[in-house]
Design a protein around this motif. Sequence first.
Motif, PDB file in Angstrom:
ATOM      1  N   UNK A 147      18.205 101.375 -29.458  1.00  0.00           N
ATOM      2  CA  UNK A 147      18.672 100.204 -30.205  1.00  0.00           C
ATOM      3  C   UNK A 147      19.928  99.625 -29.567  1.00  0.00           C
ATOM      4  N   UNK A 148      20.867 100.502 -29.192  1.00  0.00           N
ATOM      5  CA  UNK A 148      22.095 100.041 -28.534  1.00  0.00           C
ATOM      6  C   UNK A 148      21.758  99.391 -27.201  1.00  0.00           C
ATOM      7  N   UNK A 149      20.863 100.013 -26.457  1.00  0.00           N
ATOM      8  CA  UNK A 149      20.464  99.483 -25.149  1.00  0.00           C
ATOM      9  C   UNK A 149      19.797  98.112 -25.302  1.00  0.00           C
ATOM     10  N   UNK A 150      18.951  97.972 -26.335  1.00  0.00           N
ATOM     11  CA  UNK A 150      18.263  96.690 -26.551  1.00  0.00           C
ATOM     12  C   UNK A 150      19.256  95.593 -26.905  1.00  0.00           C
ATOM     13  N   UNK A 151      20.227  95.911 -27.755  1.00  0.00           N
ATOM     14  CA  UNK A 151      21.232  94.911 -28.137  1.00  0.00           C
ATOM     15  C   UNK A 151      22.087  94.511 -26.938  1.00  0.00           C
ATOM     16  N   UNK A 152      22.396  95.494 -26.080  1.00  0.00           N
ATOM     17  CA  UNK A 152      23.230  95.198 -24.913  1.00  0.00           C
ATOM     18  C   UNK A 152      22.514  94.260 -23.940  1.00  0.00           C
ATOM     19  N   UNK A 167      12.001  85.680 -36.347  1.00  0.00           N
ATOM     20  CA  UNK A 167      11.806  84.609 -35.363  1.00  0.00           C
ATOM     21  C   UNK A 167      13.031  83.708 -35.228  1.00  0.00           C
ATOM     22  N   UNK A 168      14.161  84.104 -35.850  1.00  0.00           N
ATOM     23  CA  UNK A 168      15.382  83.324 -35.730  1.00  0.00           C
ATOM     24  C   UNK A 168      15.575  82.288 -36.812  1.00  0.00           C
ATOM     25  N   UNK A 169      14.632  82.224 -37.752  1.00  0.00           N
ATOM     26  CA  UNK A 169      14.795  81.276 -38.852  1.00  0.00           C
ATOM     27  C   UNK A 169      15.607  81.912 -39.974  1.00  0.00           C
ATOM     28  N   UNK A 170      16.345  81.078 -40.670  1.00  0.00           N
ATOM     29  CA  UNK A 170      17.172  81.481 -41.798  1.00  0.00           C
ATOM     30  C   UNK A 170      16.717  80.644 -42.980  1.00  0.00           C
ATOM     31  N   UNK A 171      16.052  81.266 -43.945  1.00  0.00           N
ATOM     32  CA  UNK A 171      15.465  80.501 -45.045  1.00  0.00           C
ATOM     33  C   UNK A 171      16.161  80.844 -46.348  1.00  0.00           C
ATOM     34  N   UNK A 190      15.081  84.584 -27.729  1.00  0.00           N
ATOM     35  CA  UNK A 190      14.078  85.368 -27.013  1.00  0.00           C
ATOM     36  C   UNK A 190      14.554  86.805 -26.795  1.00  0.00           C
ATOM     37  N   UNK A 191      15.840  86.938 -26.452  1.00  0.00           N
ATOM     38  CA  UNK A 191      16.385  88.281 -26.241  1.00  0.00           C
ATOM     39  C   UNK A 191      16.388  89.099 -27.516  1.00  0.00           C
ATOM     40  N   UNK A 192      16.708  88.454 -28.638  1.00  0.00           N
ATOM     41  CA  UNK A 192      16.708  89.145 -29.921  1.00  0.00           C
ATOM     42  C   UNK A 192      15.304  89.590 -30.302  1.00  0.00           C
ATOM     43  N   UNK A 193      14.311  88.718 -30.073  1.00  0.00           N
ATOM     44  CA  UNK A 193      12.923  89.071 -30.375  1.00  0.00           C
ATOM     45  C   UNK A 193      12.468  90.254 -29.523  1.00  0.00           C
ATOM     46  N   UNK A 194      12.833  90.231 -28.233  1.00  0.00           N
ATOM     47  CA  UNK A 194      12.479  91.349 -27.361  1.00  0.00           C
ATOM     48  C   UNK A 194      13.166  92.634 -27.774  1.00  0.00           C
ATOM     49  N   UNK A 195      14.418  92.515 -28.222  1.00  0.00           N
ATOM     50  CA  UNK A 195      15.157  93.699 -28.673  1.00  0.00           C
ATOM     51  C   UNK A 195      14.505  94.294 -29.906  1.00  0.00           C
ATOM     52  N   UNK A 196      14.031  93.450 -30.812  1.00  0.00           N
ATOM     53  CA  UNK A 196      13.364  93.944 -32.009  1.00  0.00           C
ATOM     54  C   UNK A 196      12.114  94.748 -31.650  1.00  0.00           C
TER      55      UNK A 196
END
Length: 304
Positions: A219-224, A58-62, A259-265
Motif C-alpha cells: 500500500x505504501x509502495x503504491x501510494x509512493x 473513479x475520482x468522483x465526489x458525490x 490514473x495513478x490513484x486507480x492503479x494504486x487501488x
Amino acid sequence: MNSRRRSLVLALLCSLLFVPVCRAGEPRTLEDALLNYTWTWERPSLVNTWTKVKFLSDGRFVGVEGRGNWAKVTTTWSKVGPNSVLVAGNKTLVFDQGFRSYTGSNPEKTDVITGTRVEPQLPITPTTTLSLDPNQPLLESLSQLAPNASAWVLAGLDEGVPPNVRQNLTYIREDLLDEYKQKPKASQDAYKLAHQLCSTMITALDERDQTLVRAGFRAVQADAGISGTNKALEARRNYMMSWPQYAREQAQRAELIRQGTAGAQVNKALPKVEWSTRTAALRKTLDDLYAKFREALRQSPPVK
C-alpha cells in the motif's frame, strides 16, 4: 492442565471465537476510509447544502443535497497527502490519524468545512451461546471450539482478529499433550489429529500476519508511485506559458493523479485477492482435519 488456567482459557476462547466474523475492522489507510464509508459534510457558510458525501474510486465526489438522492451534486477529488485530499480543485480536507473526521477550507481560509465518518450499519448476526464444562475432556471442548476458531483464522485481511486466538490455541495444543500423557480420554489418533488441527490453525494465523505486513508495504509502495507529472509535462513547462496552457497542464496533472490513484487501488487490492485464494486451500485442509478428528473421536472406545 491446571483447572483454573483451563477454565480461563476456555472462557477466553468462548468470548473471542463466538463474536460475529462480519465485524468490520478500523480502516488502515486513507483510501480504506474514503472508499468504504459515507461522510458527513458540514459547511456553516452554506446552510442545508450536502447532508452526506461519498468518495468514489473513479475520482468522483458525490453528495446528497438536502433530502435528495445520491449524485445530485458531483465533483472530483484527488489524494494530495497521506492524510489529505483535494476536493473540487480548491478545497483541502485534512483527516485525523484514525480517519474518523476531517477539517478543511478553501485557499482563502474563508470557508470552513468539517465532517465525520459514518459507521456502516452492520447486520446483526445471532451467535450461539456456548457453555463449556471445564471438567469435560479437552478433546470435547476443542471439537466445539474448532469451527469458530477456523472462521477467525480464515477471516479477510480487513477483519480485526482478536490477538488472543493464537495464544489460546497454543495453550490447548500443549495441554492436549499433557492430557494424553496423564489420563487419555480417547485414542492416540484422536489426540494426534487434534494436535495437528491446532498447529495448522496457528500456522495459518502466522501466514495471515505475514500477508498483512506485505499488504501494508504494498500500500505504501503504491501510494509512493502516484505522481502528477511526467517527462512530457515537465519538458513543456516554461515561464511564458499562457493561462490556457497552464489550465491544460493542471487538467493533465489531475488526470495523471487520477490514473495513478486507480492503479494504486488495484495494487492494494491484490493482497486481499491473494489471501482469499489462499484461504480456499486452507479451508479445505482445516475442514478435512476437523472431519478426521471427529471421526477419530467417534471411533475411540468409551472412557472408563
